[in-house]
Design a protein around this motif. Structure first.
Motif, PDB file in Angstrom:
ATOM      1  N   SER A 162       7.520  -0.755  -5.667  1.00 44.79           N
ATOM      2  CA  SER A 162       6.719  -0.402  -4.644  1.00 44.79           C
ATOM      3  C   SER A 162       5.130  -0.127  -4.650  1.00 44.79           C
ATOM      4  N   LEU A 163       5.083  -0.398  -6.101  1.00 43.99           N
ATOM      5  CA  LEU A 163       3.243  -0.383  -6.220  1.00 43.99           C
ATOM      6  C   LEU A 163       3.009  -2.261  -5.861  1.00 43.99           C
ATOM      7  N   ILE A 164       3.760  -3.340  -6.387  1.00 41.06           N
ATOM      8  CA  ILE A 164       3.478  -4.591  -6.069  1.00 41.06           C
ATOM      9  C   ILE A 164       3.576  -4.550  -4.503  1.00 41.06           C
ATOM     10  N   GLU A 165       4.364  -3.875  -3.515  1.00 39.71           N
ATOM     11  CA  GLU A 165       4.610  -4.676  -2.376  1.00 39.71           C
ATOM     12  C   GLU A 165       3.106  -3.821  -1.388  1.00 39.71           C
ATOM     13  N   LEU A 166       2.625  -2.398  -2.427  1.00 40.71           N
ATOM     14  CA  LEU A 166       1.535  -2.111  -1.447  1.00 40.71           C
ATOM     15  C   LEU A 166       0.229  -2.369  -2.305  1.00 40.71           C
ATOM     16  N   THR A 167       0.510  -2.573  -3.750  1.00 37.70           N
ATOM     17  CA  THR A 167      -1.448  -2.911  -4.017  1.00 37.70           C
ATOM     18  C   THR A 167      -1.278  -4.262  -3.825  1.00 37.70           C
ATOM     19  N   LEU A 168      -0.446  -5.898  -3.746  1.00 37.95           N
ATOM     20  CA  LEU A 168      -0.597  -7.126  -3.417  1.00 37.95           C
ATOM     21  C   LEU A 168      -0.440  -7.338  -2.451  1.00 37.95           C
ATOM     22  N   ASP A 170       3.506  -7.385   0.275  1.00 39.40           N
ATOM     23  CA  ASP A 170       4.843  -7.737   0.657  1.00 39.40           C
ATOM     24  C   ASP A 170       4.946  -9.207   0.427  1.00 39.40           C
ATOM     25  N   GLY A 171       5.741  -9.872  -0.358  1.00 36.54           N
ATOM     26  CA  GLY A 171       5.754 -11.220  -0.662  1.00 36.54           C
ATOM     27  C   GLY A 171       4.528 -11.620  -1.181  1.00 36.54           C
ATOM     28  N   HIS A 172       3.711 -11.171  -1.779  1.00 37.30           N
ATOM     29  CA  HIS A 172       2.922 -12.247  -2.637  1.00 37.30           C
ATOM     30  C   HIS A 172       3.054 -12.089  -3.812  1.00 37.30           C
ATOM     31  N   TYR A 173       3.655 -11.871  -4.195  1.00 38.07           N
ATOM     32  CA  TYR A 173       4.249 -11.478  -6.151  1.00 38.07           C
ATOM     33  C   TYR A 173       4.644 -12.558  -6.213  1.00 38.07           C
ATOM     34  N   GLU A 174       5.762 -13.134  -4.994  1.00 37.77           N
ATOM     35  CA  GLU A 174       6.679 -14.013  -5.715  1.00 37.77           C
ATOM     36  C   GLU A 174       6.145 -14.705  -4.824  1.00 37.77           C
ATOM     37  N   GLU A 175       5.097 -14.510  -4.221  1.00 39.97           N
ATOM     38  CA  GLU A 175       4.364 -16.463  -3.458  1.00 39.97           C
ATOM     39  C   GLU A 175       3.822 -17.296  -4.191  1.00 39.97           C
ATOM     40  N   VAL A 176       3.399 -16.666  -5.450  1.00 41.18           N
ATOM     41  CA  VAL A 176       2.312 -17.331  -6.298  1.00 41.18           C
ATOM     42  C   VAL A 176       3.049 -17.522  -7.705  1.00 41.18           C
ATOM     43  N   LEU A 177       4.732 -16.962  -7.554  1.00 43.22           N
ATOM     44  CA  LEU A 177       5.429 -17.299  -8.917  1.00 43.22           C
ATOM     45  C   LEU A 177       5.909 -18.322  -8.441  1.00 43.22           C
ATOM     46  N   GLY A 178       6.349 -18.769  -7.014  1.00 41.89           N
ATOM     47  CA  GLY A 178       6.198 -20.241  -7.181  1.00 41.89           C
ATOM     48  C   GLY A 178       5.832 -20.834  -6.977  1.00 41.89           C
ATOM     49  N   ARG A 179       4.577 -20.825  -6.227  1.00 42.33           N
ATOM     50  CA  ARG A 179       3.499 -21.689  -6.359  1.00 42.33           C
ATOM     51  C   ARG A 179       3.096 -22.548  -8.347  1.00 42.33           C
ATOM     52  N   VAL A 180       3.460 -21.088  -9.071  1.00 47.40           N
ATOM     53  CA  VAL A 180       3.165 -21.692 -10.360  1.00 47.40           C
ATOM     54  C   VAL A 180       4.220 -22.635 -10.204  1.00 47.40           C
ATOM     55  N   ASP A 181       5.346 -22.459 -10.479  1.00 49.54           N
ATOM     56  CA  ASP A 181       6.720 -22.945 -11.031  1.00 49.54           C
ATOM     57  C   ASP A 181       6.291 -24.290 -10.538  1.00 49.54           C
ATOM     58  N   VAL A 238      -4.102  -6.810 -11.844  1.00 45.45           N
ATOM     59  CA  VAL A 238      -4.018  -5.920 -11.080  1.00 45.45           C
ATOM     60  C   VAL A 238      -2.950  -4.726 -11.290  1.00 45.45           C
ATOM     61  N   CYS A 239      -1.619  -5.502 -11.960  1.00 42.49           N
ATOM     62  CA  CYS A 239      -0.237  -4.715 -12.627  1.00 42.49           C
ATOM     63  C   CYS A 239      -0.980  -3.934 -13.764  1.00 42.49           C
ATOM     64  N   ASN A 240      -1.625  -4.776 -15.051  1.00 41.04           N
ATOM     65  CA  ASN A 240      -1.856  -3.985 -15.825  1.00 41.04           C
ATOM     66  C   ASN A 240      -3.332  -2.352 -16.058  1.00 41.04           C
ATOM     67  N   TYR A 241      -1.833  -1.546 -16.139  1.00 41.49           N
ATOM     68  CA  TYR A 241      -1.798  -0.008 -15.897  1.00 41.49           C
ATOM     69  C   TYR A 241      -3.802  -0.448 -16.938  1.00 41.49           C
ATOM     70  N   PRO A 242      -4.476   0.249 -16.670  1.00 40.80           N
ATOM     71  CA  PRO A 242      -4.606   1.018 -14.933  1.00 40.80           C
ATOM     72  C   PRO A 242      -3.918   0.857 -13.576  1.00 40.80           C
ATOM     73  N   PHE A 243      -4.397   0.035 -14.338  1.00 44.57           N
ATOM     74  CA  PHE A 243      -5.112  -0.855 -12.540  1.00 44.57           C
ATOM     75  C   PHE A 243      -4.495  -0.775 -11.334  1.00 44.57           C
ATOM     76  N   THR A 244      -2.803  -0.557 -11.830  1.00 43.56           N
ATOM     77  CA  THR A 244      -2.251  -1.474 -11.455  1.00 43.56           C
ATOM     78  C   THR A 244      -2.117  -0.752  -9.595  1.00 43.56           C
ATOM     79  N   THR A 245      -2.054   0.724  -9.638  1.00 45.75           N
ATOM     80  CA  THR A 245      -2.073   1.258  -8.734  1.00 45.75           C
ATOM     81  C   THR A 245      -3.616   1.096  -7.937  1.00 45.75           C
ATOM     82  N   ARG A 246      -4.709   0.877  -8.166  1.00 46.12           N
ATOM     83  CA  ARG A 246      -6.476   0.598  -7.080  1.00 46.12           C
ATOM     84  C   ARG A 246      -5.921   1.736  -6.886  1.00 46.12           C
TER      85      ARG A 246
END
Length: 405
Positions: A162-168, A170-181, A238-246
């Motif tokens: 939920s934190l990933i979807e709300l902070t970044l 929806d779909g941004h996390y997977e999209e960035v990893l896909g571009r890196v690969d 962003v994901c590294n605590y304590p910044f996860t939840t902004r």
């Protein structure tokens, strides 16, 4: 905005690793702990981190789902792969794309040809092929490491998902990893192609030209698409605590050698869930996906920016939604409230209206009245917070034992 939450996360710490600590909260700790409730109407939640327990997000339906043995087996296998809370505390250090590129170029240019090659043309094409291969590897190895060490979103604990979807988004996390690969695969393809061409050169000059062309192509590809790495670096921050939840603040207290992590989360306004902003959704994610006991602080002074009548509606909604949680109500700034608790009721008085008027004067039934300014109720607050933490810990232990049994 009124209605922040604070989360108390607890775990065992061996006594040999702790300095001697008091079994009571200090006055200073109580002050800082309670100030959040003085500035805004604050709700505080208490929980114990359960590193070995995972759960799945429910779809909000109570209709039983019938599964075949194959589906059940498949779902069970998937659920066992779910990460515990804290997956993002183990992220690798992501280097900026420019640092990866220039470090790779320096290392590749230092590569020497294989010793013992007498023929000049053969030696030069050997050197060129080895340098191109080295550059390819220096660029792709960190990218492969990132792909292997950033967690797969579908296996995350529901709270962190939920934190990933709300902070970044929806779909941004997977999209960035896909571009890196995709960048990794492209660098690998271009590198192998040009190393092969260089190794087939017929002269020293041709080998040098193909080496230069290959280096230039790899550099261009990485510069053009390297933003994916920089986007991943931002995600790691962003994901590294304590910044996860902004917007979630963290602290710690210790009681009887138990360590509690305190998390002050964003608040809630009086509105429907679909109209809530991401910070409000983060608050609900904490309460929904983590085992919590709630200490709910009400600011009825009129100074927090939200009317007491609106606070009452939000409180009733949260109380009903999380009615299985341990709960303690606190009314803050009691020194600013009217002294008379008398509520005048007309003959045609509406029951709901009477309840709201009572709430505006006294808060919920059984609420503890406190004031940091006059220190009213602070000692009792500390004692009741301690009792709430102990009760929540006992509840979690009991639940864990029943699951293991």
């Amino acid at each position: 905005m009124c209605g922040a939450y604070t989360l108390f996360q607890l775990w065992h710490i061996p006594s040999t690793k702790l300095l001697q600590r008091s079994s009571k909260l200090s006055k200073d700790n109580a002050g800082s702990f309670f100030m959040a409730g003085i500035e805004i109407s604050t709700r505080l939640c208490l929980r114990r981190e359960m590193q070995t327990t995972t759960c799945e997000i429910a779809n909000g339906s109570n209709v039983p789902i019938i599964r075949t043995k194959q589906e059940a087996s498949s779902q069970d296998k998937t659920s066992t792969k779910l990460e515990p809370v804290g997956a993002f505390q183990k992220l690798p250090m992501v280097m900026p794309s420019v640092d990866i590129l220039y470090s790779a170029l320096r290392k590749a240019k230092r590569v020497s040809p294989t010793k013992g090659i007498v023929n000049i043309a053969k030696r030069e094409r050997n050197r060129g092929a080895k340098q191109l291969d080295a550059l390819m590897k220096e660029l792709t190895v960190p990218l492969r490491s990132y792909m292997e060490n950033f967690p797969n979103k579908k296996y995350l604990h529901p709270y962190e998902r939920s934190l990933i979807e709300l902070t970044l988004g929806d779909g941004h996390y997977e999209e960035v990893l896909g571009r890196v690969d995709a960048l990794r695969k492209k660098i690998q393809s271009v590198g192998k192609e040009n190393a092969s061409l260089c190794s087939k050169s017929l002269s020293k000059r041709e080998a040098e030209e193909r080496l230069s062309e290959g280096m230039k192509k790899l550099e261009e590809v990485f510069k053009l698409e390297g933003k994916a790495v920089d986007d991943l670096l931002n995600i790691a921050k962003v994901c590294n605590y304590p910044f996860t939840t902004r917007g979630i603040l963290m602290g710690h207290i210790a009681i009887n050698y138990q360590h509690f992590q305190v998390t002050d989360t964003p608040g809630l306004l009086k509105r429907n869930d679909e109209d809530r902003n991401n910070l409000e959704k983060l608050t609900l994610a904490v309460l929904t996906h983590l085992p919590t006991a709630i200490l709910y602080v009400h600011d009825l002074s009129g100074e927090c920016g939200t009317l007491p009548s609106d606070q009452f509606i939000t409180y009733k909604e949260m109380r009903e939604r999380f009615n299985d949680c341990l709960w303690l109500d606190i009314v803050s700034k009691c020194d600013l409230l009217q002294d008379s608790p008398v509520i005048f009721v007309k003959e045609d008085g509406n029951i709901d209206h009477i309840e709201v008027e009572r709430y505006k004067r006294l808060g919920p039934d059984g609420a503890l009245h406190v004031s940091v300014k006059s220190e009213t109720g602070l000692n009792e607050l500390k004692a009741r917070v301690h009792d709430l933490l102990v009760s929540q810990m006992a509840r979690i232990k009991s639940k864990k034992s029943s699951l293991e049994g």
